[in-house]
Design a protein around this motif. Structure first.
Motif, PDB file in Angstrom:
ATOM      1  N   THR B  37     -11.993  -1.417  46.199  1.00 14.22           N
ATOM      2  CA  THR B  37     -12.154  -0.591  44.999  1.00 14.22           C
ATOM      3  C   THR B  37     -11.676   0.840  45.275  1.00 14.22           C
ATOM      4  O   THR B  37     -11.156   1.511  44.389  1.00 14.22           O
ATOM      5  N   HIS B  38     -11.832   1.297  46.520  1.00 12.83           N
ATOM      6  CA  HIS B  38     -11.248   2.590  46.896  1.00 12.83           C
ATOM      7  C   HIS B  38      -9.731   2.541  46.727  1.00 12.83           C
ATOM      8  O   HIS B  38      -9.128   3.437  46.141  1.00 12.83           O
ATOM      9  N   THR B  39      -9.136   1.482  47.243  1.00 12.26           N
ATOM     10  CA  THR B  39      -7.680   1.337  47.152  1.00 12.26           C
ATOM     11  C   THR B  39      -7.219   1.451  45.698  1.00 12.26           C
ATOM     12  O   THR B  39      -6.312   2.201  45.365  1.00 12.26           O
ATOM     13  N   MET B  40      -7.895   0.693  44.831  1.00 13.58           N
ATOM     14  CA  MET B  40      -7.580   0.702  43.404  1.00 13.58           C
ATOM     15  C   MET B  40      -7.653   2.100  42.828  1.00 13.58           C
ATOM     16  O   MET B  40      -6.789   2.546  42.093  1.00 13.58           O
ATOM     17  N   SER B  41      -8.747   2.778  43.131  1.00 12.32           N
ATOM     18  CA  SER B  41      -9.000   4.088  42.569  1.00 12.32           C
ATOM     19  C   SER B  41      -7.956   5.098  43.076  1.00 12.32           C
ATOM     20  O   SER B  41      -7.465   5.930  42.317  1.00 12.32           O
ATOM     21  N   ILE B  42      -7.618   4.991  44.347  1.00 11.74           N
ATOM     22  CA  ILE B  42      -6.636   5.897  44.955  1.00 11.74           C
ATOM     23  C   ILE B  42      -5.286   5.753  44.259  1.00 11.74           C
ATOM     24  O   ILE B  42      -4.623   6.734  43.932  1.00 11.74           O
ATOM     25  N   PHE B  43      -4.907   4.536  43.973  1.00 10.98           N
ATOM     26  CA  PHE B  43      -3.639   4.310  43.281  1.00 10.98           C
ATOM     27  C   PHE B  43      -3.731   4.676  41.806  1.00 10.98           C
ATOM     28  O   PHE B  43      -2.845   5.299  41.244  1.00 10.98           O
ATOM     29  N   ARG B  44      -4.824   4.278  41.200  1.00 14.39           N
ATOM     30  CA  ARG B  44      -5.034   4.496  39.771  1.00 14.39           C
ATOM     31  C   ARG B  44      -4.919   5.983  39.424  1.00 14.39           C
ATOM     32  O   ARG B  44      -4.402   6.365  38.381  1.00 14.39           O
ATOM     33  N   TYR B  45      -5.432   6.854  40.309  1.00 19.92           N
ATOM     34  CA  TYR B  45      -5.408   8.285  40.035  1.00 19.92           C
ATOM     35  C   TYR B  45      -4.253   8.998  40.735  1.00 19.92           C
ATOM     36  O   TYR B  45      -4.133  10.203  40.648  1.00 19.92           O
ATOM     37  N   GLY B  46      -3.441   8.253  41.438  1.00 20.86           N
ATOM     38  CA  GLY B  46      -2.299   8.868  42.121  1.00 20.86           C
ATOM     39  C   GLY B  46      -2.703   9.814  43.236  1.00 20.86           C
ATOM     40  O   GLY B  46      -2.074  10.851  43.448  1.00 20.86           O
ATOM     41  N   ILE B  47      -3.785   9.472  43.943  1.00 20.23           N
ATOM     42  CA  ILE B  47      -4.333  10.386  44.950  1.00 20.23           C
ATOM     43  C   ILE B  47      -3.410  10.546  46.164  1.00 20.23           C
ATOM     44  O   ILE B  47      -3.253  11.651  46.683  1.00 20.23           O
ATOM     45  N   CYS B 345      -3.048 -10.657  48.732  1.00 15.41           N
ATOM     46  CA  CYS B 345      -3.019  -9.206  48.515  1.00 15.41           C
ATOM     47  C   CYS B 345      -2.178  -8.848  47.293  1.00 15.41           C
ATOM     48  O   CYS B 345      -2.283  -7.751  46.758  1.00 15.41           O
ATOM     49  N   MET B 346      -1.331  -9.769  46.849  1.00 13.70           N
ATOM     50  CA  MET B 346      -0.543  -9.527  45.648  1.00 13.70           C
ATOM     51  C   MET B 346      -1.313  -9.935  44.387  1.00 13.70           C
ATOM     52  O   MET B 346      -0.983  -9.519  43.295  1.00 13.70           O
ATOM     53  N   VAL B 347      -2.349 -10.750  44.557  1.00 13.38           N
ATOM     54  CA  VAL B 347      -3.043 -11.296  43.395  1.00 13.38           C
ATOM     55  C   VAL B 347      -4.220 -10.458  42.982  1.00 13.38           C
ATOM     56  O   VAL B 347      -4.381 -10.071  41.828  1.00 13.38           O
ATOM     57  N   SER B 348      -5.093 -10.234  43.938  1.00 13.81           N
ATOM     58  CA  SER B 348      -6.340  -9.566  43.606  1.00 13.81           C
ATOM     59  C   SER B 348      -6.027  -8.182  43.066  1.00 13.81           C
ATOM     60  O   SER B 348      -5.145  -7.499  43.569  1.00 13.81           O
ATOM     61  N   SER B 349      -6.769  -7.763  42.037  1.00 14.09           N
ATOM     62  CA  SER B 349      -6.530  -6.437  41.488  1.00 14.09           C
ATOM     63  C   SER B 349      -6.813  -5.373  42.543  1.00 14.09           C
ATOM     64  O   SER B 349      -6.378  -4.248  42.434  1.00 14.09           O
ATOM     65  N   GLU B 350      -7.554  -5.742  43.591  1.00 11.13           N
ATOM     66  CA  GLU B 350      -7.849  -4.783  44.644  1.00 11.13           C
ATOM     67  C   GLU B 350      -6.895  -4.891  45.819  1.00 11.13           C
ATOM     68  O   GLU B 350      -7.005  -4.146  46.782  1.00 11.13           O
ATOM     69  N   GLY B 351      -6.014  -5.843  45.774  1.00  9.54           N
ATOM     70  CA  GLY B 351      -5.123  -6.072  46.902  1.00  9.54           C
ATOM     71  C   GLY B 351      -4.124  -4.934  47.068  1.00  9.54           C
ATOM     72  O   GLY B 351      -3.666  -4.334  46.099  1.00  9.54           O
ATOM     73  N   THR B 352      -3.769  -4.666  48.315  1.00  4.20           N
ATOM     74  CA  THR B 352      -2.848  -3.559  48.594  1.00  4.20           C
ATOM     75  C   THR B 352      -1.477  -3.827  47.984  1.00  4.20           C
ATOM     76  O   THR B 352      -0.856  -2.943  47.405  1.00  4.20           O
TER      77      THR B 352
END
Lengths: 81, 362, 344
Positions: B37-47, B345-352
């Motif tokens: 979920t960190h990964t998602m958030s980091i990408f989602r906000y362009g961190i 890792c390509m499938v899960s919405s949390e995958g890198t």
């Protein structure tokens, strides 16, 4: 996947430790309401508390004061940089 | 009304924390965000793009679907082919490719696969279809485990006979230990997962931090939480410290969630588990205790574990260990896309890989 | 009607069919051209340009908050015409009914078709009904086709005309329809007051085209971001024009409730379907004028400028970038498959 928003408790239904009719809380965030289970929450909440929710279960209770305090602590830290 | 979440999304707050990071940043570092979920958030906000050049974030083994071994994925898909079985699962698993096809493919061929949002919804399916066997695919870390434990206790209390779980749960500290033991890891600090920590508390990290001299900060999922986590890690490095700090006090008590921990202990016991990329790790899995054996789908249907054969050329295993990025994978965006994924890792919405594909790197 | 449900006789072409058509449809949708019940309708059109479109509707559930399959089937086709700058002139209506559908439900659908037609100021001029055995369809499928004539015949709307400096406007909050349908279909127990945004957009389009007068040529594209949402439509336009785009997350209107549903289910509002929203791209010089016109219309009240078109990338593949709320940037890619609610 984890849900970041703490949800506010509007109502508590049922008793602690009842596995036949597990206790529930009606919670609210961003204008939407849902029921979450209270079987595994660390502190049994009351109205006005906030809950951290995972897969339909509350996992942590924090009071409004605690919620505000955590935000304030972060703001203080940001100010200090 | 007091809006708690908007505060942590606040632009000014994030900007101030970013300034702090700029100030504290001295030389190149690599931090690992452990949780998907960190990964998602980091990408989602362009961190990533906002951080100083030379401050790298790499993703860790915190996406539950991604670390599930190929053998276990195949086992799930085989199980779904049994006509008397209804599979109950979280949505993320649907597209994960097994050696031959995914759950979604099986559903199109007639298998009964039900997506649930909570393990407890499986019991409603049990009630509606008493002539069928309902199997919940129990994937997830310490945050999900107690919700499954509570569901099993509820099933027992209600005398529900047609419910079982395929128990593939994993626990975080042992996997982190395995990662940290790898001398080539090259990570200078860990952002520890928020909600796993809400259950296990800060204590399990203390030993790791001491033993490996590793700064660790428990972080929440909003942008300000993550930025704060990075700032605290930098400060530890600059002070020459390696501590465990709790940057997510609104969810994580020092001792964790004792009620949830005792429910886990009541229903499950530690066992060896096979992780994609990391291999077999002693004590990093959970299995149902003897007294709850009736809920074990492995026993009920006489299943035996499948050997793991990860897809050829797929780098998911390396990506989970932060040894490679999706851009180094020969399949990325070519043979492997969200529509026809090769690795999880390509499938899960949390995958890198999914995050790299969807949000790109600017 | 005496019969409570649709049965196979209703599709026989005989008396039962006639009765169904008269009592459910003609009663509500009657007009000079339709009631002739000929094999085809003759349209009297002087324009030498015709817009022509078709769309099928298979939405499940057929009734949802804010609309139903009936109104949706009219809005969908009216909007497809409107997005080409055309005033809808006549529609066709084809229905495939599953045996066992309640006639009450069919009447509700017909009633809402009637209301949608009245609002869009257009008529159904030819129609067809078929019945299939139980299990061969999902209650009701609808196909509508439509023809329209341009509000401004000299106006050529096309993604290929989009160029650097153009502005991107959206006519209101995004994701309302997609979030509503996902929520109602998922069985996820959540109490929230959101509804579909399904509505006809021809009035809004007419207001803009007529309002800009001789500046009409500065309008480049109208698109309704239905399946695949705003992200997908903008990517398609970027590809057709070969231009990069930048969006500002702070400026993209999303209702708080939709944002909440997305957060909880792990979805992105940029990818959710809309049925009553349009994206408009025009020259920068008329943006205030266009925005004012859009805001003056009921269905454009919450219009916002959400981004702009950047440089033409020639041989590279163009990208749509989003400036996030905290100032970061990320790519907005095209939707890959059905959005799946996540583990939580």
């Amino acid at each position: 996947m984890c849900l970041a928003i703490p949800m506010k408790v509007l109502e508590v239904k049922g008793e602690e430790g009842d596995f036949l009719n597990p206790p529930l809380a009606v919670v609210e965030a961003s204008g939407l309401k849902k029921e979450v289970r209270l079987d595994i929450v660390d502190r049994f909440p009351s109205e006005g508390d906030f809950l951290i929710v995972h897969a339909g279960f509350a996992i942590h209770t924090l009071s409004e004061a605690e919620a505000k305090e955590s935000l304030k602590a972060l703001e203080e830290m940001a100010k200090g940089v | 009304m007091f809006e708690i979440d908007s505060g942590f999304k606040d632009k000014e707050l994030s900007r101030a924390l970013l300034r702090g990071i700029e100030k504290e940043f001295k030389s190149p570092v690599r931090f690992m965000e452990v949780c998907g979920t960190h990964t998602m958030s980091i990408f989602r906000y362009g961190i990533r793009g906002l951080l100083p050049e030379g401050l790298f974030l790499v993703s860790g083994p915190g996406c539950p679907v991604c670390v599930t071994s190929q053998g276990d994925i195949d086992l799930i898909i085989e199980l779904s082919k049994e006509p008397e079985i209804i599979i109950s699962t979280f949505g993320d698993l649907l597209r994960v490719p097994g050696s031959r096809g995914s759950l979604m493919d099986e559903r199109a061929r007639g298998s009964q696969v039900n997506v649930v949002y909570s393990p407890s919804e499986s019991l409603e399916i049990c009630k509606k279809t008493p002539e069928k066997e309902v199997v919940f695919i129990a994937i997830g870390f310490e945050t999900t485990v107690p919700t499954v434990a509570a569901t099993i206790l509820e099933a027992r209390a209600k005398g529900i006979k047609n419910f079982s779980i395929l128990c593939l749960h994993k626990t975080m500290p042992e996997a982190l230990r395995t990662l940290l033991e790898d001398e080539e890891l090259g990570v200078n600090g860990l952002l520890a997962p928020g909600h796993v920590s809400a259950i296990i508390g800060a204590r399990p990290y203390r030993m790791l931090s001491r033993e490996f001299n590793m700064p660790i900060v428990i972080a929440g999922f909003e942008p300000a939480d993550i930025l704060q986590g990075i700032l605290l890690l930098l400060r530890q490095l600059n002070d020459g410290r390696a501590d465990v700090q709790n940057g997510y006090k609104r969810a994580v008590p020092e001792e964790g969630n004792l009620r949830a921990l005792s429910l886990i202990k009541e229903v499950f016991e530690p066992c060896e588990s096979t992780w994609r990329g990391l291999g077999k790790i002693e004590g990093s899995g959970l299995r149902l205790k003897e007294e709850y054996g009736e809920f074990d789908a492995m026993k009920r249907f006489g299943l035996s574990p499948n050997p793991s054969r990860e897809p050829k050329a797929c780098l998911c295993g390396e990506i989970i260990k932060a040894k490679a990025t999706p851009l180094e994978c020969p399949l990325f965006k070519r043979a492997c896309t969200p529509l026809s994924p090769v690795g999880p890792c390509m499938v899960s919405s949390e995958g890198t890989c999914s995050a790299f594909y969807k949000y790109g790197l600017l | 009607m005496k019969d409570k449900t649709i049965h196979i006789d209703h599709g026989s072409g005989g008396l039962a069919t006639k009765k169904l058509i008269e009592e459910v449809f003609l009663k509500r949708l009657s007009n000079k051209r339709l009631e002739r019940l000929e094999d085809s309708a003759i349209l009297d059109i002087s324009s030498n340009q015709l817009a022509f479109t078709t769309d099928s509707f298979v939405v499940d559930p057929i009734f949802f908050t804010g609309g139903d399959i009936g109104s949706l089937s009219i809005h969908g086709t009216v909007n497809d015409l409107a997005m080409q700058g055309a005033r809808p002139v006549a529609l066709s209506l084809g229905l495939i009914l599953e045996e066992g559908l309640l006639i009450d439900e069919l009447e509700r659908v017909a009633e809402s078709i009637k209301d949608a037609l009245l609002e869009a100021k257009v008529e159904v001029v030819t129609a067809d009904t078929k019945v299939v055995q139980r299990g061969k369809a999902d209650r009701i499928f609808i196909n509508t086709s439509g023809v329209g004539i341009p509000y401004e015949p000299r106006l050529f709307l096309s993604s290929e005309r989009v160029e650097e400096g153009d502005v991107i406007i959206v006519s209101g909050s995004i994701g309302d329809h997609g979030a509503t349908i996902l929520l109602e279909r998922s069985g996820f127990k959540m109490d929230v007051s959101i509804g579909s945004d399904s509505c006809p957009l021809n009035g809004l389009v007419e207001t803009v085209i007529k309002g800009v007068g001789e500046d009409f040529n500065k309008l480049k594209v109208f698109r309704d971001p239905t399946r695949g949402g705003l992200a997908t439509v903008l990517n398609e336009i970027a590809q057709a024009s070969n231009c990069n785009m930048i969006l500002y997350e702070d400026d993209i209107p999303v209702k708080e409730e939709v944002r909440g549903v997305c957060e909880i289910l792990g979805l992105d509002p940029l990818y959710l379907a809309n049925e009553g929203k349009m994206v408009l791209i025009c020259k920068e010089s008329i943006k205030e004028k266009v925005l004012g016109l859009m805001k003056s219309h009921l269905y454009g009240r919450d219009s916002r400028i959400i981004g702009k078109v950047e440089r033409n990338v020639k041989d590279e593949s163009p990208i749509v970038t989003l400036k996030t709320t905290i100032g970061g940037e990320r790519i907005v890619s095209i939707l890959s498959g059905q959005p799946l609610p996540r583990i939580c």
